[in-house]
Design an enzyme around this catalytic site. Structure first.
Site, PDB file in Angstrom:
ATOM      1  N   HIS A   1       0.828  -1.218   0.000  1.00  0.00           N
ATOM      2  CA  HIS A   1       0.000   0.000   0.000  1.00  0.00           C
ATOM      3  C   HIS A   1       0.857   1.261   0.000  1.00  0.00           C
ATOM      4  O   HIS A   1       0.421   2.320   0.452  1.00  0.00           O
ATOM      5  CB  HIS A   1      -0.942   0.038   1.217  1.00  0.00           C
ATOM      6  CG  HIS A   1      -1.735  -1.208   1.401  1.00  0.00           C
ATOM      7  ND1 HIS A   1      -2.899  -1.481   0.724  1.00  0.00           N
ATOM      8  CD2 HIS A   1      -1.498  -2.293   2.184  1.00  0.00           C
ATOM      9  CE1 HIS A   1      -3.366  -2.660   1.092  1.00  0.00           C
ATOM     10  NE2 HIS A   1      -2.538  -3.185   1.965  1.00  0.00           N
TER      11      HIS A   1
ATOM     12  N   SER B   1      14.553  21.478 -14.935  1.00  0.00           N
ATOM     13  CA  SER B   1      13.269  22.127 -15.179  1.00  0.00           C
ATOM     14  C   SER B   1      13.461  23.355 -16.055  1.00  0.00           C
ATOM     15  O   SER B   1      14.512  23.997 -16.028  1.00  0.00           O
ATOM     16  CB  SER B   1      12.641  22.525 -13.840  1.00  0.00           C
ATOM     17  OG  SER B   1      11.566  23.414 -14.032  1.00  0.00           O
TER      18      SER B   1
ATOM     19  N   LYS C   1      16.810  21.781 -10.642  1.00  0.00           N
ATOM     20  CA  LYS C   1      16.093  20.523 -10.425  1.00  0.00           C
ATOM     21  C   LYS C   1      16.644  19.439 -11.336  1.00  0.00           C
ATOM     22  O   LYS C   1      17.151  19.698 -12.420  1.00  0.00           O
ATOM     23  CB  LYS C   1      14.594  20.692 -10.700  1.00  0.00           C
ATOM     24  CG  LYS C   1      13.844  21.471  -9.625  1.00  0.00           C
ATOM     25  CD  LYS C   1      12.354  21.444  -9.935  1.00  0.00           C
ATOM     26  CE  LYS C   1      11.824  20.041  -9.710  1.00  0.00           C
ATOM     27  NZ  LYS C   1      10.541  19.809 -10.385  1.00  0.00           N
TER      28      LYS C   1
ATOM     29  N   GLU D   1      10.046   8.684 -16.685  1.00  0.00           N
ATOM     30  CA  GLU D   1       8.684   9.162 -16.960  1.00  0.00           C
ATOM     31  C   GLU D   1       8.268   8.871 -18.403  1.00  0.00           C
ATOM     32  O   GLU D   1       7.118   8.519 -18.670  1.00  0.00           O
ATOM     33  CB  GLU D   1       8.597  10.660 -16.672  1.00  0.00           C
ATOM     34  CG  GLU D   1       8.747  10.992 -15.190  1.00  0.00           C
ATOM     35  CD  GLU D   1       8.832  12.491 -14.936  1.00  0.00           C
ATOM     36  OE1 GLU D   1       8.837  13.262 -15.924  1.00  0.00           O
ATOM     37  OE2 GLU D   1       8.908  12.895 -13.768  1.00  0.00           O
TER      38      GLU D   1
END
Length: 252
Positions: free
Chosen positions: A43, A164, A170, A177
């Site tokens: 979970h 970014s 970043k 992804e």
């Protein structure tokens, strides 16, 4: 149909080689971390302690099933349709058994009507590749989580990350992804193939030319994904101490 099966035979062999390459990379990382303790999750909550090597080998098992499914699909499609012509066979007295042997098929189609209209082998391979895509997507989801500042279990190399657009400091896990996003194309292509076939009467219909674009896209996506995944995995830095510290949280 003959050409497509021969094309698939080559592409399945390439996929099998790429899967094996990824599995070898997984094993190498797992061997390094036989004793590296980390939290195991259910979970997405800390549950029981495991080793990082054990978790990596779960990925290996997923890919092992993908490998076996591709082998099954390859064996099942090794039936040569050549000689069926457009519908009811050819008047030329060709030696189909000799042709099958020369072209690498294990057996001959028994019904010409089915042989020219069958695309089960395309759908089955697309399904198998989409399952493989889903497995890689799930793995990349873990990598995305683990590379975040909340986890910091892995540091990905600069080659598989980008900065970014407005925050260049970043380090975003873009390759993970993109693999995760690319799996959706393999699912969509499979649904497209199933939808294409569902209302077609026997035997050949011009609709069948539409199978190529969808299937070629799935083959290319999976091929690129497996290659770039290996690069991401082998270049990753594993934060063993951070993992160990995480085992002190909660009620592990």
């Amino acid at each position: 149909a003959t050409d497509l099966k021969m094309y698939l035979n080559v592409k399945i062999d390439e996929a099998l080689q790429n899967i094996t390459s990824v599995q070898k990379d997984i094993i190498k990382q797992a061997e390094k971390h036989i004793s590296s303790v980390m939290p195991g999750f259910t979970h997405l909550q800390i549950a029981q302690p495991v080793t990082f090597g054990h978790h990596l080998m779960a990925w290996h098992e997923m890919l092992e099933r993908d490998y076996s499914r591709l082998v099954d699909a390859k064996n099942r499609m090794s039936v040569m349709p050549l000689g069926s012509a457009a519908l009811a066979g050819s008047r030329y007295k060709i030696n189909r058994s000799l042709l099958a042997k020369k072209l690498g098929f294990q057996s001959l189609s028994r019904n010409s009507i089915d042989a020219v209209s069958d695309r089960d082998f395309v759908i089955e391979t697309a399904s198998t590749l989409s399952i493989l895509g889903v497995h890689l997507s799930r793995i990349c989801e873990e990598i995305v989580l683990w590379s975040s500042s909340q986890f910091e279990y892995v540091y990905l190399s600069d080659e598989v990350c980008t900065g970014s657009s407005i925050m260049p400091q970043k380090k975003n896990p873009d390759v993970a992804e993109l693999i995760r996003g690319g799996s959706s194309k393999t699912i969509a292509n499979l649904m497209g193939l199933l939808s294409l076939m569902k209302n077609l009467p026997l035997s050949y219909n011009r609709d069948l030319q539409e199978d190529k674009e969808r299937f070629f896209d799935t083959v290319d996506t999976i091929s690129d994904t497996l290659k770039v995944f290996s690069e991401m995995l082998t270049s990753a830095e594993i934060c063993v101490e951070r993992m160990r510290q995480s085992t002190e949280k909660g009620y592990l």
